[in-house]
Design a protein around this motif. Structure first.
Motif, PDB file in Angstrom:
ATOM      1  N   GLU A  91       1.254  -0.749   0.162  1.00  0.00           N
ATOM      2  CA  GLU A  91      -0.118  -0.497   0.012  1.00  0.00           C
ATOM      3  C   GLU A  91       0.580   1.142   0.065  1.00  0.00           C
ATOM      4  OE1 GLU A  91      -4.230  -1.631   1.789  1.00  0.00           O
ATOM      5  OE2 GLU A  91      -2.773  -0.427   3.410  1.00  0.00           O
ATOM      6  N   THR A 124      -4.671  -1.865  -4.075  1.00  0.00           N
ATOM      7  CA  THR A 124      -3.801  -0.096  -4.046  1.00  0.00           C
ATOM      8  C   THR A 124      -4.326   1.012  -5.697  1.00  0.00           C
ATOM      9  OG1 THR A 124      -2.938  -1.277  -1.815  1.00  0.00           O
ATOM     10  CG2 THR A 124      -2.705   1.148  -2.771  1.00  0.00           C
ATOM     11  N   TRP A 197      -8.453  -7.468   0.494  1.00  0.00           N
ATOM     12  CA  TRP A 197      -7.900  -6.543  -0.769  1.00  0.00           C
ATOM     13  C   TRP A 197      -8.162  -7.249  -2.256  1.00  0.00           C
ATOM     14  CZ3 TRP A 197      -5.885  -7.008   3.970  1.00  0.00           C
ATOM     15  CH2 TRP A 197      -5.415  -5.599   4.649  1.00  0.00           C
TER      16      TRP A 197
END
Length: 266
Positions: A91, A124, A197
């Motif tokens: 990230e 991300t 995620w």
């Protein structure tokens, strides 16, 4: 195709310098993303050996290889390492490195820890990541992971494993080996789970594992693909353990080249 390779240190701020190796094709590569290689838990740039050169040749992509904090020539780490170090890598530091290098379109190819980071990174920065390939990635700790690491700790004490790792890790060998096994084996406040995620990954994904991987169950692959959805495809390689780019190199390179050509660039 001729590729020019250069080595350098990239300053990411916050007292962080990252060692990179960049391969650029001498002829202009129109519209092709850069292939970014993310190493394993005990990896360095040199441990990829000549795999980056072959991937540059077979895919026609420029290739970036880098060493995360603690490894090779990058900034050292201090122990103990945080439980969420893989999240921070995906990230924070991966996006920061790509932006510092001006890489707007990339394909992430990550092995083991690097595969987990690639998944987090793709979730991300979906606008920058146009394809993802993982080898032996983990989204949770399973019984094979734990057993494999315990066995590796014993080999570190009783065989020449330390000496073999020291060829690449140098005077950081003990530190990085501890960073690996202590972080994965200690009790955690929150279990490792990267499944949240996966739905945010929008790009095509090739999820690879050796059928004989001693560090991960096959459900690692099927659960990753299920979490990503229709864009993900699994690939199990026969007669192959935890390191497909060495143990099944020809099949791995061919699969990567075909995936990039048919699913990412076309």
């Amino acid at each position: 195709m001729s590729v020019q390779w250069t080595d350098s240190l990239v300053d990411l701020g916050h007292n962080m310098q990252i060692s990179i190796r960049m391969g650029r094709h001498n002829s202009q590569v129109e519209g092709k993303p850069t292939l970014v290689l993310l190493h394993e838990a005990l990896g360095t740039i040199r441990m990829w050996k000549d795999v980056p050169e072959e991937l540059a040749e077979k895919t026609g992509c420029d290739v970036l290889v880098y060493e995360r904090q603690g490894y090779g020539l990058s900034t050292p780490i201090e122990l103990p390492r945080d439980d969420d170090y893989l999240i921070e890598e995906g990230e924070v530091w991966l996006p920061r490195l790509l932006n510092r290098l001006g890489l707007n379109q990339v394909i992430l190819l990550g092995h083991s820890d690097g595969g987990s980071i690639a998944l987090i990174g793709a979730a991300t920065i979906p606008d920058q990541v146009c394809g993802i390939i993982t080898e032996a990635a983990h989204i949770y700790i399973d019984h094979l992971t734990t057993a494999g690491i315990i066995e590796a700790v014993e080999r570190y004490k009783t065989t020449n494993l330390k000496e073999r790792l020291a060829r690449y890790l140098g005077d950081r060998t003990d530190t990085m080996f501890r960073a690996w096994h202590e972080t994965w084996l200690r009790e955690r406040k929150h279990p490792m789970d990267f499944r949240p995620w996966l739905p945010a990954i929008q790009c095509p994904a090739l999820i690879i594992q050796g059928e004989d991987d001693q560090y991960g169950v096959k459900e690692q692959v099927t659960d990753i693909c299920s979490g990503i959805g229709a864009n993900a495809e699994p690939l199990f390689l026969p007669d192959c353990g935890h390191v497909p780019h060495f143990e099944a190199r020809d099949k791995l390179v061919s699969a990567v080249a075909d995936f990039i050509k048919l699913r990412v660039i076309d």
